[in-house]
Every structure is written in C-alpha cells, then in structure tokens.
Scaffold this active site. Structure first.
Site, PDB file in Angstrom:
ATOM      1  CE  LYS A 131      -7.303  -0.553   5.904  1.00  0.00           C
ATOM      2  NZ  LYS A 131      -8.523  -0.075   4.589  1.00  0.00           N
TER       3      LYS A 131
ATOM      4  CD  GLN B 188      -6.842  -5.045   3.951  1.00  0.00           C
ATOM      5  OE1 GLN B 188      -7.793  -6.026   4.131  1.00  0.00           O
ATOM      6  NE2 GLN B 188      -7.105  -3.907   3.545  1.00  0.00           N
TER       7      GLN B 188
ATOM      8  CB  CYS C 217      -3.544   2.988  -1.676  1.00  0.00           C
ATOM      9  SG  CYS C 217      -4.793   4.227  -1.406  1.00  0.00           S
TER      10      CYS C 217
ATOM     11  CG  HIS D 263      -1.944   0.978   1.351  1.00  0.00           C
ATOM     12  ND1 HIS D 263      -1.608   2.238   1.623  1.00  0.00           N
ATOM     13  CD2 HIS D 263      -3.382   0.896   1.152  1.00  0.00           C
ATOM     14  CE1 HIS D 263      -2.817   3.166   1.635  1.00  0.00           C
ATOM     15  NE2 HIS D 263      -3.729   2.193   1.400  1.00  0.00           N
TER      16      HIS D 263
ATOM     17  CG  ASP E 127       0.257  -2.578   6.055  1.00  0.00           C
ATOM     18  OD1 ASP E 127      -0.839  -2.638   6.588  1.00  0.00           O
ATOM     19  OD2 ASP E 127       0.112  -1.930   4.907  1.00  0.00           O
TER      20      ASP E 127
END
Length: 415
Positions: free
Chosen positions: A231, A208, A371, A128, A205
């Site tokens: 999220k 998700q 993104c 991202h 990261d």
C-alpha cells in the site's frame, strides 16, 4: 504543495499509461487495496534479481554482501521514514497481517506482557479483520475478555465510555490509525495516553496511515505499530512491525529457525536480540529492498506534499460524490480528521454491479465489505463500493468516476 505536480508524478507509474478494453484509459481508484508502483521500484526489483541475488547474513561472497547491504539498508530507510529511535526496532514481516498476528500470538505465551485469564483486550468496531480476528483468537485461547469501542453514526469512534472500556484490567489496546473503510483518522495519541495510564500495551494498524501521513512513531504514543509495503508503493509480501526496544526485548520469538538464534544446543536454544529474534528463515529480501526504493520515492516527493494532495483530491471527490442522487457515504463527509478511503452505497444498487459497470468504463474501484464487516453492520450496510485516490490521482479521474456513477444509474434504470 509547492513543486508537487501530479501529472509529472503520473509519468513515473507505467501502469497508469495503460489502455483497457475498448481503448479506455485506466482510472485507478483502488489504492487503499493496493497502490501502484513507480518505475524506480520496478527497476530496483529487476536489478536485484539480475545482478545481486543472494541470501542475506549468511554468505561471505560478494553477492551475499551486496544483498545483505541492500536489505539492511532498507531497514535504515524505513527507520528514518517513520522516525524510529533505532533501526533495531524495525522487524520485517510478510505483511501487516503477519505483524499483528505475531504480536497477538506471542502475548499468549510468556514474558512481562503476557495476556491471561481475567485480562482484557480492547479494539474498535471499525477495525480491519486483521486487527479483530487475531485478538479474538488470543482471548479465546487465554480466557481474557475482548471489548471494543463503538462507532458513531458519522463513522467516528465513540469515546464516551472510554473509562469503562480501558480499566486496570486492560492489557492491550489495538486500533486502526486510519480506517480502510471509513477514512476516519482516529485520535490515537489521546487513546494511547489513557491506555498507558493503566499500563496497557498500545498496538496500531498503520496500513493506511503510513502511505498517507508523515509518520512519527513516537508521537503516536504506541508501543507497537504495523504497516505493509504494497500500500506504500512497494512490493507485496513485505510488511513492517515497529516496536519500542524494551517491548520487543520482552516478547518471545514468533517463529523458530535460522538467523533468529544466538546459540542452539540439543537441550535448549538462546535467541538473538531484536529485530533478528523475529525474523526466522530467509526473509523477503527483494521485497524489502523494493520497499526501500518506495521509501526513497516517497521521501523525494515529501510526505507533507503527499498528505496535502491526498487531502485535496479526497475533499474534491467527497464534494462531487455528494452531488450524485441516492448516494450515501459511509463515514465522515468532511475533510476533518479524514483520510483517503471513501466507501458508499447507492440506493437500489449492489456494490458489485456498480463496480462492474464502472470497470467497463476503465474505472477501477472496490466492491465488497473491505474486510470490515462489523463496521458495515453497525452502519446498516451489508457491503459498499470504495473509492480510494492516492498521490497519482487527478481531478479529471474523479470527474470520470462521477460520470461513471451517472451511467450506472442510467444502466440500471434508477436515474
């Protein structure tokens, strides 16, 4: 998945009962963008503002004490949720973008982990933008070099040159755990082992991964991990940076202001230990409390059940989508090391047109580059349409999306 009833789960999400234009039911397939919120989270936010609203860690009155207890209680819940060794390793931020920028900025300043000329930072081509741009800025400002893992044709990391990318000059390796575009679940522990062998910091990261997988921060091998509340069934405006205690202790503060200090004199200041060293000013109080309620909800469902449903519904969606003529999936087409985001192109059709026609049938997906422009460019696509189911998605909703795609083809005359 014993006891997991998706229809029962759906009743906890008021927005899923909505009827849209022409009395069409909402089919929400954009959870990688933001998840919907259960009633318990909505009620928690309302109750806080209605009955407990006050600033934290400052007032000694009852409201202040209640607000502080709920805010710090959310920190405890998050620490337990991701199996952090200590609650003091949980830093509240305004989102994962701020968490990643915090790390990338302070590494340019001072301390044992400082990045300087001749050092190297390694990312991946599937990141991202929030995990590319901060590292570009860091290397441009410090004279360090940015390097990256490539992507294979089927949307997985190309690790064939790992020994050339991660060397004695590597100071940071930062990568996504689960791709927001490709759905790929990366072998983060394997990459972390290679990075630790040369003394590099490992940053993940998990925007998700956190919503989809049972998470154990220590099992990843990482030093610093960020994720975001919206999220994860929680509110917007709240994120988390987890860091090993010794790493957080070695990083300088990001923002200066109230609450992050130990003492302030006109000549100089000293700072509170983590996590407060990184939480200057009034934090996102209600948002953190709301995230705590989301963690309660997910914990009651059981993340093993959530992950099993995500795998099942994503596998079903992949199978149905491969039936659509002219549809190309960007990323893995099988449920092996794969998460819930499915990006695709359709021959002769623009993603925005696909998304708009689907929306006319009440089906919410995302069209664009998500993104993740470098990943799109590598796979020969300017942009794509993305379908992202979650814990409340049903097979009937996937079937509705497939029927919608056939209607898209018919509408534009490519059937």
């Amino acid at each position: 998945m014993t006891g997991y009833d998706v229809e029962r789960v759906r009743k906890d999400f008021p927005i899923l009962q909505r009827r849209l234009a022409e009395d069409r039911p909402l089919v929400y397939l954009d959870s990688a963008n933001t998840s919907q919120k259960p009633q318990s989270v909505i009620d928690t936010l309302s109750e806080h503002y209605s009955l407990h609203n006050a600033n934290v860690a400052r007032a000694v009155h009852q409201l202040g004490e209640e607000s502080t207890a709920a805010f710090e209680g959310a920190r405890d819940k998050i620490a337990a949720f991701i199996k952090a060794p200590s609650r003091d390793e949980i830093v509240f931020t305004r989102g994962i973008t701020e968490a990643l920028n915090l790390v990338a900025n302070v590494l340019a300043w001072e301390g044992p982990y400082r990045v300087g000329p001749g050092d190297e930072v390694v990312v991946t081509e599937m990141e991202h933008h929030s995990n590319i741009v901060p590292w570009q800025l860091l290397t441009q400002r410090t004279g360090a070099t940015l390097k990256w893992f490539g992507i294979t044709d089927d949307g997985r990391l190309d690790l064939s040159n790992i020994d050339e990318l991660i060397t004695e000059r590597t100071k940071v390796v930062s990568l996504v755990h689960v791709s927001n575009m490709l759905g790929t679940i990366n072998p983060v522990a394997e990459i972390a082992r290679r990075a630790k062998a040369v003394g590099a910091l490992v940053v993940l990261d998990a925007a998700q991964a956190g919503p989809q997988l049972p998470y154990d921060v220590t099992a990843t091998g990482a030093d610093l991990i960020g994720f975001t509340g919206h999220k994860l069934l929680g509110p917007t405006g709240i994120g988390v940076l987890w860091g090993k205690s010794e790493v957080l202790a070695g990083l300088p503060p990001f923002h200066g202001g109230g609450e992050m200090i130990e003492d302030v004199r006109m000549e100089r200041s000293t700072y509170a230990p983590a996590p407060h060293k990184f939480e200057a000013g009034t934090p996102p109080i209600a948002q953190a409390i709301g995230l705590g309620a989301a963690i309660d909800y997910l914990s009651a469902l059981g993340m093993e059940n959530v992950a099993a449903h995500e795998q099942e519904i994503t596998g079903y969606a992949l199978g149905r989508m491969l039936e659509v003529p002219g549809l190309r999936i960007l990323g893995p087409t099988e449920m092996v090391d794969r998460g819930g985001a499915i990006s695709f192109t359709m021959e002769g059709l623009h993603p925005h047109d696909i998304s708009q026609v689907l929306d006319s049938y009440g089906i919410a997906v995302r069209g664009g580059h998500h993104c993740a422009k470098p990943a799109h460019r590598r796979l020969g696509a300017q942009s794509s349409t993305r379908v992202s189911p979650y814990l409340y998605t049903t097979t009937a909703e996937v079937d509705a999306m497939i029927e919608g795609l056939h209607q898209v083809r018919k509408f534009f005359g490519v059937a």
